[in-house]
Design a protein around this motif. Structure first.
Motif, short mmCIF file in Angstrom:
data_model
loop_
_atom_site.label_atom_id
_atom_site.label_comp_id
_atom_site.label_asym_id
_atom_site.label_seq_id
_atom_site.Cartn_x
_atom_site.Cartn_y
_atom_site.Cartn_z
N THR A 260 0.84 -1.20 0.00
CA THR A 260 0.00 0.00 0.00
C THR A 260 0.87 1.24 0.00
O THR A 260 2.02 1.23 0.47
CB THR A 260 -0.94 0.05 1.22
OG1 THR A 260 -0.15 0.25 2.41
CG2 THR A 260 -1.75 -1.24 1.34
N ALA A 261 0.30 2.34 -0.52
CA ALA A 261 1.04 3.60 -0.58
C ALA A 261 1.40 4.10 0.82
O ALA A 261 2.52 4.56 1.04
CB ALA A 261 0.22 4.65 -1.33
N ASP A 262 0.45 3.99 1.75
CA ASP A 262 0.72 4.47 3.11
C ASP A 262 1.86 3.69 3.76
O ASP A 262 2.74 4.28 4.39
CB ASP A 262 -0.54 4.36 3.96
CG ASP A 262 -1.58 5.42 3.62
OD1 ASP A 262 -1.22 6.40 2.93
OD2 ASP A 262 -2.74 5.26 4.03
N ARG A 265 5.24 4.69 2.21
CA ARG A 265 5.77 5.96 2.71
C ARG A 265 6.26 5.83 4.14
O ARG A 265 7.29 6.42 4.51
CB ARG A 265 4.68 7.05 2.60
CG ARG A 265 4.45 7.52 1.16
CD ARG A 265 3.53 8.73 1.13
NE ARG A 265 2.15 8.37 1.41
CZ ARG A 265 1.22 8.10 0.49
NH1 ARG A 265 1.55 8.14 -0.80
NH2 ARG A 265 -0.01 7.80 0.84
N ARG A 266 5.55 5.05 4.94
CA ARG A 266 5.96 4.87 6.34
C ARG A 266 7.31 4.15 6.42
O ARG A 266 8.22 4.59 7.15
CB ARG A 266 4.90 4.09 7.10
CG ARG A 266 5.23 3.90 8.57
CD ARG A 266 4.07 3.34 9.36
NE ARG A 266 3.75 1.96 9.00
CZ ARG A 266 2.71 1.59 8.28
NH1 ARG A 266 1.87 2.50 7.79
NH2 ARG A 266 2.49 0.32 8.00
N VAL A 267 7.45 3.07 5.66
CA VAL A 267 8.69 2.29 5.72
C VAL A 267 9.85 3.09 5.12
O VAL A 267 10.97 3.06 5.62
CB VAL A 267 8.50 0.94 4.99
CG1 VAL A 267 9.81 0.19 4.89
CG2 VAL A 267 7.47 0.09 5.73
N ALA A 268 9.58 3.83 4.06
CA ALA A 268 10.62 4.69 3.48
C ALA A 268 11.09 5.70 4.51
O ALA A 268 12.27 6.04 4.58
CB ALA A 268 10.10 5.40 2.24
N GLY A 269 10.16 6.16 5.35
CA GLY A 269 10.52 7.11 6.39
C GLY A 269 11.45 6.55 7.44
O GLY A 269 12.12 7.30 8.16
N ASP A 281 4.36 -0.63 -9.00
CA ASP A 281 3.93 0.68 -9.50
C ASP A 281 3.29 1.51 -8.39
O ASP A 281 3.50 2.72 -8.31
CB ASP A 281 2.98 0.51 -10.67
CG ASP A 281 1.78 -0.38 -10.37
OD1 ASP A 281 1.85 -1.18 -9.41
OD2 ASP A 281 0.78 -0.30 -11.11
N VAL A 282 2.52 0.86 -7.51
CA VAL A 282 1.89 1.58 -6.39
C VAL A 282 2.96 2.14 -5.46
O VAL A 282 2.90 3.32 -5.06
CB VAL A 282 0.95 0.63 -5.63
CG1 VAL A 282 0.46 1.29 -4.33
CG2 VAL A 282 -0.24 0.23 -6.49
N VAL A 283 3.94 1.32 -5.12
CA VAL A 283 5.01 1.78 -4.22
C VAL A 283 5.85 2.86 -4.89
O VAL A 283 6.17 3.89 -4.27
CB VAL A 283 5.87 0.59 -3.78
CG1 VAL A 283 7.13 1.06 -3.04
CG2 VAL A 283 5.06 -0.35 -2.90
N ALA A 286 3.98 6.10 -4.89
CA ALA A 286 3.87 6.65 -3.54
C ALA A 286 5.17 7.33 -3.13
O ALA A 286 5.15 8.40 -2.52
CB ALA A 286 3.53 5.53 -2.54
N LEU A 287 6.30 6.74 -3.46
CA LEU A 287 7.58 7.32 -3.10
C LEU A 287 7.87 8.58 -3.90
O LEU A 287 8.45 9.54 -3.39
CB LEU A 287 8.70 6.29 -3.30
CG LEU A 287 8.60 5.02 -2.45
CD1 LEU A 287 9.79 4.11 -2.73
CD2 LEU A 287 8.53 5.36 -0.96
N ARG A 288 7.44 8.59 -5.14
CA ARG A 288 7.61 9.79 -5.96
C ARG A 288 6.75 10.92 -5.41
O ARG A 288 7.14 12.09 -5.40
CB ARG A 288 7.23 9.51 -7.41
CG ARG A 288 8.24 8.69 -8.17
CD ARG A 288 7.73 8.38 -9.56
NE ARG A 288 8.73 7.65 -10.35
CZ ARG A 288 8.48 7.12 -11.55
NH1 ARG A 288 7.28 7.25 -12.09
NH2 ARG A 288 9.43 6.47 -12.20
N GLY A 289 5.53 10.56 -4.96
CA GLY A 289 4.62 11.58 -4.46
C GLY A 289 5.15 12.22 -3.19
O GLY A 289 4.94 13.40 -2.96
#
Length: 289
Positions: A260-262, A265-269, A281-283, A286-289
């Motif tokens: 999921t996008a959320d 973003r959380r894990v990237a954080g 593609d979803v991930v 999300a990271l680009r956004g």
């Protein structure tokens, strides 16, 4: 181990918050690079997992990295399949009804080649086959993709490390041009140690979440610590990064399976270096956004 290792270790072991970092992509802050996105089983949400069709679909949506799983047949062929049984993702029960529990190791490569590995996913994929590892790496190479190869259940297949490396070498995946496009991972520390001993130049990843106290042992033969994303924290990622792996670079963290996008973003954080996902593609978006 890096100079910051002592601080990171103390934090992780004592559970303090001193090293908790802001909710940003730490790796991106440091070098401007977002986490690597890896298509899990070549993008299991969009095509029958671990098939050539899945690689093709991953390429069409722009997935640079694909992940697969390797098992061995009764007659010694390396094939790409997640489970040690053929039951879930093929029509083996219909074709070979009397051979339960349908373990990969009990079938020849020719028998497995008869099976339909796509219809379970959808009619559009009827007739897809379980690929051999040779077929798989050639298709990945055709698309100029990169490969995260998992040695699955190596305890069932003694010597699979040497056999996989031999095949990869024969296919050119161990030369200088390809080596940066290959990572071998496993849940088995012993298997990864064998890979490192046989081919020290090959990048390796341990699947799991060893304690911080265990990380010096893993850093001797693994370049990555790859945990389930639900077990990751900023403090843990920071502690892993504090260690230097066998190729004199900080250990990396690839987290799985993030869909999921959320969550992405959380894990990237947390500062992870890579995200393994059924929906690349979803991930990526999300990271680009």
């Amino acid at each position: 181990m890096h100079a910051r290792a002592v601080t990171a270790l103390t934090t992780a072991l004592l559970g303090t918050a001193a090293l908790l970092l802001p909710a940003t992509d730490v790796r991106a802050v440091e070098d401007g690079t977002p986490p690597t996105v890896v298509a899990h089983r070549a993008g299991a949400a969009y095509a029958p997992e671990n098939t050539l069709a899945a690689i093709d679909r991953a390429a069409r949506i722009g997935a640079v990295w694909v992940e697969n799983d390797v098992q061995r047949t009764r007659d010694g062929e390396l094939v790409v399949l997640h489970d040690d049984s053929l039951q879930r993702t093929t029509d083996v029960e219909r074709v070979f009804p009397g051979r339960a529990p349908w373990k990969v190791k009990d079938f020849t490569a020719a028998e497995i080649a008869r099976l339909d590995a796509g219809s379970w996913f959808g009619a559009a994929y009827a007739g897809a086959r379980v690929p051999t590892l040779q077929q798989y790496v050639r298709r990945v190479d055709l698309h100029r993709q990169k490969l995260l190869l998992e040695l699955k259940n190596p305890e069932l297949y003694p010597g699979i490390e040497r056999e996989a490396l031999k095949l990869l070498g024969n296919e050119g995946w161990l030369d200088g041009r390809h080596r940066s496009r290959l990572i071998v991972q496993s849940f088995s520390a012993a298997s990864l140690r064998t890979v490192h001993d046989l081919r020290p130049g090959v990048k390796t990843g341990f699947l799991g979440t060893p304690s911080v106290a265990q990380l010096p042992t893993y850093a001797a033969f693994a370049d990555q610590i790859n945990p389930a994303y639900t077990s990751v924290s900023r403090a843990y990622v920071s502690a892993v990064h504090a260690f230097t792996g066998p190729h004199d670079k900080p250990l990396e963290v690839f987290a799985w399976t993030v869909d999921t996008a959320d969550a992405a973003r959380r894990v990237a954080g947390y500062g992870v270096d890579g995200i393994i996902t059924d929906k690349p593609d979803v991930v990526r978006d999300a990271l680009r956004g």
